[in-house]
Design a protein around this motif. Structure first.
Motif, PDB file in Angstrom:
ATOM      1  N   VAL A  50      -2.487  -1.018  -3.436  1.00 47.25           N
ATOM      2  CA  VAL A  50      -3.033   0.113  -3.928  1.00 47.25           C
ATOM      3  C   VAL A  50      -2.210   1.485  -3.596  1.00 47.25           C
ATOM      4  CG1 VAL A  50      -4.687   0.443  -1.953  1.00 47.25           C
ATOM      5  CG2 VAL A  50      -5.460   1.129  -4.253  1.00 47.25           C
ATOM      6  N   THR A  51      -2.339   2.585  -4.361  1.00 51.45           N
ATOM      7  CA  THR A  51      -1.872   3.804  -3.866  1.00 51.45           C
ATOM      8  C   THR A  51      -3.376   4.715  -3.404  1.00 51.45           C
ATOM      9  OG1 THR A  51      -0.113   3.781  -5.453  1.00 51.45           O
ATOM     10  CG2 THR A  51      -0.847   5.984  -4.695  1.00 51.45           C
ATOM     11  N   TYR A  52      -3.167   5.100  -2.327  1.00 46.23           N
ATOM     12  CA  TYR A  52      -4.461   5.795  -1.718  1.00 46.23           C
ATOM     13  C   TYR A  52      -4.143   7.127  -1.087  1.00 46.23           C
ATOM     14  CZ  TYR A  52      -8.825   5.892   0.605  1.00 46.23           C
ATOM     15  OH  TYR A  52     -10.108   6.482   1.111  1.00 46.23           O
ATOM     16  N   GLN A  53      -5.245   8.011  -1.303  1.00 52.50           N
ATOM     17  CA  GLN A  53      -4.815   9.283  -0.409  1.00 52.50           C
ATOM     18  C   GLN A  53      -5.980   9.412   0.692  1.00 52.50           C
ATOM     19  OE1 GLN A  53      -2.908  12.360  -0.484  1.00 52.50           O
ATOM     20  NE2 GLN A  53      -4.228  12.459   1.264  1.00 52.50           N
ATOM     21  N   ASP A  69     -13.745   6.264   5.037  1.00 46.77           N
ATOM     22  CA  ASP A  69     -12.442   6.448   4.336  1.00 46.77           C
ATOM     23  C   ASP A  69     -11.871   4.945   4.303  1.00 46.77           C
ATOM     24  OD1 ASP A  69     -10.892   8.606   3.075  1.00 46.77           O
ATOM     25  OD2 ASP A  69      -9.172   8.044   4.417  1.00 46.77           O
ATOM     26  N   ALA A  92     -10.979   0.041  -2.723  1.00 44.26           N
ATOM     27  CA  ALA A  92      -9.911   0.190  -3.946  1.00 44.26           C
ATOM     28  C   ALA A  92      -9.155  -0.841  -3.923  1.00 44.26           C
ATOM     29  CB  ALA A  92      -8.999   1.462  -3.507  1.00 44.26           C
ATOM     30  N   THR A 151       0.930  -1.367  -0.196  1.00 48.97           N
ATOM     31  CA  THR A 151      -0.114  -0.034  -0.031  1.00 48.97           C
ATOM     32  C   THR A 151       0.898   1.242  -0.099  1.00 48.97           C
ATOM     33  OG1 THR A 151      -1.811  -0.962   1.263  1.00 48.97           O
ATOM     34  CG2 THR A 151      -1.655   1.404   1.422  1.00 48.97           C
ATOM     35  N   ARG A 205     -13.536   2.987   1.430  1.00 52.46           N
ATOM     36  CA  ARG A 205     -12.992   3.504   0.228  1.00 52.46           C
ATOM     37  C   ARG A 205     -11.729   2.768   0.025  1.00 52.46           C
ATOM     38  NH1 ARG A 205     -12.917   9.259   1.028  1.00 52.46           N
ATOM     39  NH2 ARG A 205     -15.114   8.972   1.470  1.00 52.46           N
ATOM     40  N   TYR A 206     -10.778   2.713   1.035  1.00 50.03           N
ATOM     41  CA  TYR A 206      -9.493   2.040   0.869  1.00 50.03           C
ATOM     42  C   TYR A 206      -9.460   0.644   0.663  1.00 50.03           C
ATOM     43  CZ  TYR A 206      -5.145  -0.153   2.697  1.00 50.03           C
ATOM     44  OH  TYR A 206      -4.009  -0.997   2.842  1.00 50.03           O
TER      45      TYR A 206
END
Ligand code: UD1
Length: 416
Positions: free
Chosen positions: A224-227, A193, A200, A39, A196-197
């Motif tokens: 995943v790349t996650y903000q 959040d 994703a 991640t 959502r992660y």
């Protein structure tokens, strides 16, 4: 131990970009052991609590490294489920690891978690939910041994909408065959959040933000790349810094919809607030008005993590205010320090009656917990003379370089 030396009386004015939310990042760091791959959390804050979680993850086999402002976590490397006692006692969020580690390895061991001294903070809701999912839990010398070999999906009702328990169940169920439901789930934005992660990464979680969450377990999650979301409590804290000093502030990377209860109170106190899609603007009156009874509640009620900051504001309002703390039983520890600065506060059980005074004065005080420490900084910004706030490592747990941000906004504050 580090402290902040603050010369009060300067207005907080200017623009600030809000950091990524600590309370979103911590459960996501725990959930990062669920996927087989890495991640990458972009714009990840460098906080004391984040470093502690990295320490625990490292002991479990998951290295992590900074790539500029992003944090890469090799969650796929999870190799063992024994969490180190010393670290798990230091951070409350170590409890979040129980669910995901069980989900991946079907076993986990940890000490009773620590965290801020703001109340008893039991973990009974976490443990009874895991038991409903078939986890066998035994206790030996303060260590919890969890055997998840017979884990299964379940319908779980929470007697109280605990944020951490809701997140833990979601993470435990993400890789479990079948459908798990959580009723009376907590509705905090950080849970959305986390959903959502996980989604994703290929997970199936629905309903976060509502009291009913449904998790369909999947057999595998990918990297995943996650903000993660912006920090709503830091947003509120910096708004309060402008409010208590009669200043003006523009906050970018802010999400007003997460903060409705706080914005309503600040408006009632006389602040003018404008909301945009990702931006908030606050202009404060010369002197704030006191507010009607403020009660902390689970989201969407007034957040307990903003209670101490409002207590600091109430100290200098025109008139009397009442605050009732309904979430944690021990969150008025800073009242004594604020009184040392000239405040007039009477605490009875879970309620505080605050009679506003014209001006606070500088004093020698110490942070007892993260948000209480931030509130002392707010009080010092508005006080006459110099205040020394000790034990700011507690503030560093949740605010990245607060003194640099406040300096850029016109405050006279230095780390000593
Ligand atoms: C999270 C936040 C914290 C915030 C709190 C409430 C993170 C990392 N921390 O903490 O900043 O103040 O939500 O918004 O996200 N309780 C029990 N048994 C349990 C669990 C909780 O009795 O098993 C009680 C607690 O003692 C407390 C209340 O429920 O009185 C709320 O706790 P909870 O929502 O679980 O907070 P945390 O997840 O610990």
């Amino acid at each position: 131990m580090a402290g902040f030396r603050i010369c009060g009386g300067e207005k907080i004015e200017g623009t600030l970009r809000v950091d990524t939310a600590k309370n979103a990042v911590l459960p996501i760091l725990a959930a990062s052991v669920l996927p087989q791959e890495d991640t990458v959390l972009t714009d990840c804050p460098r906080l004391g609590d984040v470093e502690c979680m990295r320490g625990i993850l490292r002991m479990l086999g998951c290295e992590s490294c900074w790539e500029g402002d992003a944090l890469r976590i090799c969650g796929g490397a999870l190799s063992q489920g024994e969490m180190p006692e010393e670290l798990s006692k230091r951070v409350r969020s170590s409890i979040f690891l129980l669910g995901p580690v069980l989900g991946r390895l079907r076993m986990a061991t940890m000490a009773y978690p620590g965290g801020c001294e703001i109340g008893l903070r039991p973990i009974d809701l976490h443990l009874s939910a895991l038991k409903r999912m078939g986890v066998r839990i035994s206790e030996e010398g303060g260590m919890l041994r969890c055997d998840g070999r017979d884990m299964h999906a379940a319908d779980i009702h929470l007697d109280y909408p605990s944020v951490g328990a809701t997140e833990n169940i979601i993470m435990a169920a993400a890789l479990l065959p079948g459908r798990t439901t959580i009723s009376n789930a907590a509705r905090e934005p950080e849970i959305e959040d986390l959903q959502r992660y996980i989604n994703a990464m290929g997970g199936h979680v629905q309903g976060a933000g509502s009291p009913l969450i449904v998790i369909e377990g999947v057999s595998r999650l990918h990297g995943v790349t996650y903000q993660p979301m912006p920090d709503r409590i830091a947003t509120g804290t910096y708004l309060c810094a402008a409010a208590i000093t009669g200043g003006q502030i523009e906050l970018t990377n802010a999400r007003p919809r997460d903060l409705t209860a706080v914005l309503d109170k600040l408006r009632a106190m006389g602040c003018v607030i404008a909301e945009g899609e990702q931006v908030l603007y606050l202009s404060a009156p010369e002197r704030l008005q006191s507010f009607d009874a403020l009660q902390t509640q689970p989201h969407p009620g007034f957040p307990t993590d903003m209670q101490s900051q409002m207590l600091a504001l109430a100290c200098v309002c025109r008139g009397a205010s009442v605050i009732e703390e309904k979430v944690f039983e021990n969150r008025f520890a800073i009242a004594g320090d604020l009184c040392r600065m000239g405040a007039n506060i009477r605490v009875t059980g879970r309620a505080a009656l605050i009679q506003g005074v014209e001006r606070l004065h500088g004093a020698h005080v110490a942070a007892h917990d993260l948000r209480g420490g931030a509130a002392l900084v707010l009080a010092a910004l508005a006080a006459s003379g110099e205040t020394l706030v000790e034990d700011v490592h507690l503030i560093d747990r949740g605010y990245e370089r607060m003194e640099e941000k406040l300096t850029a906004l016109g405050a006279k504050i230095a780390r000593v």
